[in-house]
Scaffold this active site. Structure first.
Site, short mmCIF file in Angstrom:
data_model
loop_
_atom_site.label_atom_id
_atom_site.label_comp_id
_atom_site.label_asym_id
_atom_site.label_seq_id
_atom_site.Cartn_x
_atom_site.Cartn_y
_atom_site.Cartn_z
N LEU A 48 0.83 -1.19 0.00
CA LEU A 48 0.00 0.00 0.00
C LEU A 48 0.88 1.26 0.00
O LEU A 48 0.74 2.13 0.85
CB LEU A 48 -0.96 0.01 1.20
CG LEU A 48 -2.22 0.87 1.00
CD1 LEU A 48 -3.17 0.22 0.02
CD2 LEU A 48 -2.92 1.12 2.33
N GLY A 49 1.77 1.31 -0.98
CA GLY A 49 2.53 2.53 -1.20
C GLY A 49 1.72 3.51 -2.03
O GLY A 49 0.49 3.47 -2.02
N ARG A 50 2.40 4.37 -2.75
CA ARG A 50 1.70 5.38 -3.56
C ARG A 50 0.73 4.73 -4.53
O ARG A 50 -0.43 5.14 -4.64
CB ARG A 50 2.71 6.23 -4.33
CG ARG A 50 3.68 7.03 -3.47
CD ARG A 50 4.68 7.73 -4.38
NE ARG A 50 5.67 8.49 -3.66
CZ ARG A 50 6.84 8.02 -3.22
NH1 ARG A 50 7.13 6.74 -3.44
NH2 ARG A 50 7.69 8.80 -2.57
N ILE A 51 1.23 3.73 -5.27
CA ILE A 51 0.39 3.08 -6.29
C ILE A 51 -0.71 2.27 -5.63
O ILE A 51 -1.87 2.31 -6.05
CB ILE A 51 1.25 2.22 -7.23
CG1 ILE A 51 2.18 3.13 -8.06
CG2 ILE A 51 0.38 1.38 -8.15
CD1 ILE A 51 3.21 2.38 -8.88
N ARG A 111 3.89 -4.77 5.79
CA ARG A 111 4.62 -5.23 6.98
C ARG A 111 4.02 -4.64 8.24
O ARG A 111 3.94 -5.31 9.27
CB ARG A 111 6.10 -4.85 6.86
CG ARG A 111 6.85 -5.63 5.78
CD ARG A 111 8.28 -5.16 5.67
NE ARG A 111 9.00 -5.86 4.62
CZ ARG A 111 10.24 -5.57 4.22
NH1 ARG A 111 10.89 -4.57 4.82
NH2 ARG A 111 10.82 -6.25 3.26
N ILE A 137 0.44 -5.64 -11.37
CA ILE A 137 0.99 -4.48 -12.08
C ILE A 137 2.33 -4.07 -11.46
O ILE A 137 2.82 -2.99 -11.74
CB ILE A 137 0.00 -3.29 -12.07
CG1 ILE A 137 -0.57 -3.01 -10.67
CG2 ILE A 137 -1.16 -3.56 -13.04
CD1 ILE A 137 0.34 -2.34 -9.72
N ARG A 172 5.84 -6.29 -10.35
CA ARG A 172 6.95 -6.93 -11.03
C ARG A 172 6.61 -8.40 -11.21
O ARG A 172 6.01 -9.03 -10.34
CB ARG A 172 8.24 -6.81 -10.21
CG ARG A 172 8.94 -5.47 -10.34
CD ARG A 172 9.60 -5.33 -11.70
NE ARG A 172 10.40 -4.12 -11.80
CZ ARG A 172 9.97 -2.97 -12.32
NH1 ARG A 172 8.72 -2.88 -12.74
NH2 ARG A 172 10.76 -1.94 -12.40
N ASP A 212 0.17 -7.37 -16.24
CA ASP A 212 0.91 -6.39 -17.04
C ASP A 212 2.40 -6.65 -16.99
O ASP A 212 3.17 -6.01 -17.71
CB ASP A 212 0.61 -4.98 -16.53
CG ASP A 212 1.23 -3.89 -17.40
OD1 ASP A 212 1.15 -4.01 -18.64
OD2 ASP A 212 1.81 -2.93 -16.85
N GLU A 260 10.34 -10.97 -19.03
CA GLU A 260 9.90 -10.11 -20.14
C GLU A 260 11.01 -9.94 -21.17
O GLU A 260 12.18 -9.85 -20.81
CB GLU A 260 9.49 -8.74 -19.58
CG GLU A 260 8.31 -8.82 -18.64
CD GLU A 260 7.94 -7.46 -18.04
OE1 GLU A 260 8.54 -6.45 -18.45
OE2 GLU A 260 7.07 -7.41 -17.18
N HIS A 305 3.37 -4.90 -20.47
CA HIS A 305 3.99 -3.97 -19.53
C HIS A 305 3.77 -2.52 -19.97
O HIS A 305 4.70 -1.76 -20.23
CB HIS A 305 5.50 -4.25 -19.39
CG HIS A 305 6.06 -3.72 -18.10
ND1 HIS A 305 7.15 -4.30 -17.48
CD2 HIS A 305 5.71 -2.67 -17.31
CE1 HIS A 305 7.44 -3.62 -16.37
NE2 HIS A 305 6.58 -2.63 -16.26
#
Length: 330
Positions: A160-163, A183, A238, A240, A264, A269, A286
């Site tokens: 639950l960071g920025r994205i 965490r 979305i 890695r 994505d 890749e 991606h």
């Protein structure tokens, strides 16, 4: 606006180097302003005299500056990364040597979150599959099978960071119940914190992967998490490709242990395993941050970090592992 002319105070040719392909306009600017050189793909092919000149490397999240390349650059001072992810760069070695690393957070948050929302809608409603159904002329033989409602579903977000927070806000607009696993609980939000990825998957209709890549999260979404998600649950990634055990995901899809997936990113890749090309999987190459506006903002922030370092000024967006390193004045 970017000034593409070389100033009298620009560093000597070879000071700035490029690792891997970049946005064409970014390549053009660093060549015009700094006479940037392109590093070979194989660090062993790098001429020691050329390597000694390099103070700054401009790269992307997909290529980075791995251990061997970083070790071959004795005077490297900064890695400016075009992208928010920097797991392809040896940050531990960078911190040990006093090399600063930067990335481009915030500017791509909205587009990546939009991509996550699009993948969630597609795996629930199967818009892509229904379009193929129409294009293939199958509609006249009967209607498309019923799909699942996304509104008022339970969305579990791993990270639950920025994205992750931007994804949560979008899901909440669809009256979804938002749960998340990190965490430690995030104090600034009201969504429910779930201690483990397994429990988060068990309680979610869709599990969205939004954690950074790297050793700490490698294979975090494994067979146990996928089994907990269950035959009615979807996976959306979305983040890695390395975060999801791709073999376990394929096995779960083929065994009907999960309902489908929206991806994505992939483990190797641009290779996509043929067994992932299924009607219950939405596949994107991606493109999470792939809008003109976002890529231009990423370019400008990459350049801002490079210019700040070369001018001996504070970096706009150093990564946490190297943020405390003192700026060098040249």
């Amino acid at each position: 606006m970017t000034n593409s002319t070389t100033s009298a105070s620009s560093p000597a040719p070879g000071t700035v180097a490029q690792a891997g392909p970049l946005l064409p306009s970014l390549e053009r600017i660093i060549q015009q302003e700094y006479a940037a050189v392109r590093l070979p793909d194989d660090a062993a092919a790098l001429d020691p005299a050329d390597a000694a000149k390099v103070r700054a490397v401009v790269t992307s999240g997909r290529v980075g500056v791995p251990s061997a390349l970083m070790a071959a650059l004795p005077n490297l001072e900064i890695v400016t990364n075009f992208g928010v992810g920097y797991d392809t760069t040896d940050v531990a070695q960078a911190a040990e040597r006093g090399i600063q690393v930067t990335n481009t957070p915030d500017v791509l948050t909205d587009c990546v979150a939009d991509t996550a929302l699009g993948l969630m809608l597609d795996v629930f409603r199967r818009f892509g599959a229904s379009e193929r159904f129409l294009r293939d002329g199958r509609w006249e033989s009967g209607g498309f099978p019923l799909t699942r409602r996304f509104s008022r579903s339970t969305v579990g977000i791993l990270g639950l960071g920025r994205i992750g927070q931007a994804i949560a806000r979008r899901a909440a607009a669809f009256d979804a119940t938002v749960l998340y696993t990190t965490r430690r609980p995030v104090e600034s939000v009201t969504w429910e914190h779930i201690p483990s990825a397994v429990e988060l998957a068990r309680r979610s209709d869709v599990l969205v992967v939004a954690v950074p890549g790297g050793a700490a999260t490698d294979g975090l979404v494994d067979a146990e998490v996928l089994r907990a998600l269950g035959p009615d649950g979807f996976l959306v990634n979305i983040a890695r490709g390395s975060v999801v055990d791709e073999d376990a995901l394929i096995d779960a899809l083929e065994a009907g242990e999960i309902a489908g997936a929206g991806l994505d990113v992939f483990a190797h890749e641009p290779h996509v395993p043929p067994r992932l090309i299924r009607d219950d999987v939405t596949l994107l190459p991606h493109v999470g941050s792939g809008t003109r506006e976002t890529r231009e903002d990423m370019r400008d922030l990459t350049l801002a970090n490079l210019r700040a370092h070369l001018a001996g000024q504070p970096l706009p967006t150093p990564v946490p592992e190297t943020a405390g390193l003192a700026a060098l004045t040249h």
